[in-house]
Write an enzyme that holds these catalytic residues in place. Structure first.
Site, short mmCIF file in Angstrom:
data_model
loop_
_atom_site.label_atom_id
_atom_site.label_comp_id
_atom_site.label_asym_id
_atom_site.label_seq_id
_atom_site.Cartn_x
_atom_site.Cartn_y
_atom_site.Cartn_z
N SER A 141 -11.53 -1.39 -10.69
CA SER A 141 -11.90 -0.91 -9.36
C SER A 141 -13.41 -1.01 -9.21
O SER A 141 -14.14 -1.05 -10.21
CB SER A 141 -11.48 0.56 -9.19
OG SER A 141 -12.08 1.14 -8.05
N TYR A 154 -10.70 9.50 -11.12
CA TYR A 154 -10.27 8.13 -10.89
C TYR A 154 -11.31 7.15 -11.45
O TYR A 154 -10.96 6.18 -12.14
CB TYR A 154 -10.07 7.89 -9.40
CG TYR A 154 -9.64 6.49 -9.04
CD1 TYR A 154 -8.33 6.08 -9.26
CD2 TYR A 154 -10.55 5.59 -8.49
CE1 TYR A 154 -7.93 4.79 -8.93
CE2 TYR A 154 -10.16 4.30 -8.16
CZ TYR A 154 -8.85 3.91 -8.38
OH TYR A 154 -8.47 2.63 -8.07
#
Length: 257
Positions: A141, A154
């Site tokens: 990500s 996250y």
């Protein structure tokens, strides 16, 4: 044909929806036999049906990637009659919140799927890939590379995915195994639409536009754009590429601020 994956056996986690679905369909279109591993068998079967209706080859498998014995059993079953050429670690879960808003349970759940799930799948597949080489693609990500507000847990897990990518690429060079990662920014998936409907029911369009413009290019990416990048990295045309992270972010990492 460039980017041909004819005869290649693919395992993709979370391949029944969103980005994973787009990757599954694209790789099948280019000749791969795609094994979709999903916690929800229903979504996997639906994607497999779509692939088969278009002349592709695919199989659906129910699998909890956080359960090592379950992953190992399934991988062993697939590898008994096939090679494992490509592993795509796409399954993951999200969480919104800073460190104070992240509970121990939140952290454990994210770890089990986003970190342990990736570890479990590579751990089970790598021994089969060592026989004749292979490709591992990990979905990281932009949060692996830069700070994103209210994404503490996250970001932590996706940072781990990035460093796992580098480590596996280094350790398995001699076996002809390439390992790379893809780091998307915001991608327009059904998850985004559901998130906006749930949290901003009165101004969905306004919030969609606001989130879109956080990418300097002015829009969200599409799952198919991520899938096309994955196709390239899986193909022989990318045979000189390993140990690298590929942002697909509309300029987010380099052009913001």
């Amino acid at each position: 044909m460039k980017f041909s994956l004819n005869g290649k056996i693919v395992l993709i986690t979370g391949g029944g929806s969103g980005i994973g679905k787009a990757i599954s369909k694209t790789l099948a279109e280019y000749g791969a036999f795609v094994n979709i591993l999903e916690l929800s068998l229903e979504s996997a079967i639906k994607t497999v049906d779509e692939i088969r209706s278009q002349g592709g080859k695919a199989e659906a498998h129910q699998c909890d990637v956080s359960n090592q014995s379950e992953v190992a059993k399934l991988v062993h079953s697939i590898a008994q009659s096939n090679t494992i050429d490509i592993l795509i670690n796409n399954a993951g879960i999200a969480h919104v919140g800073n460190i104070e808003e992240t509970t121990e349970n939140d952290l454990d759940n994210l770890y089990k799927v986003n970190i342990k799930g990736v570890y479990n799948c590579i751990h089970s597949c790598i021994k089969h890939m060592k026989k004749k080489g292979g490709v591992v693609i990990n979905m990281a990500s932009i949060a692996s590379n830069v700070a994103v507000a209210d994404r503490f847990a996250y970001s932590m897990t996706k940072g781990a995915v990035l460093t796992m990518t580098y480590s596996v690429a280094k350790d398995y060079l001699e076996y002809g195994i390439r390992c790379n990662s893809i780091s998307p920014a915001r991608i327009h998936t059904p998850f985004v639409d559901e998130f906006l409907k749930k949290n901003y029911p009165d101004n969905v369009d306004e919030m969609f536009e606001k989130l879109s413009k956080t990418q300097p290019i002015g829009r969200m990416g599409s799952p198919e754009e991520v899938a096309n990048l994955a196709l390239y990295l899986c193909s022989d045309e990318a045979s000189f590429i390993t140990g690298t992270d590929f942002p697909i972010d509309g300029g987010f990492i380099k052009l913001n601020g």
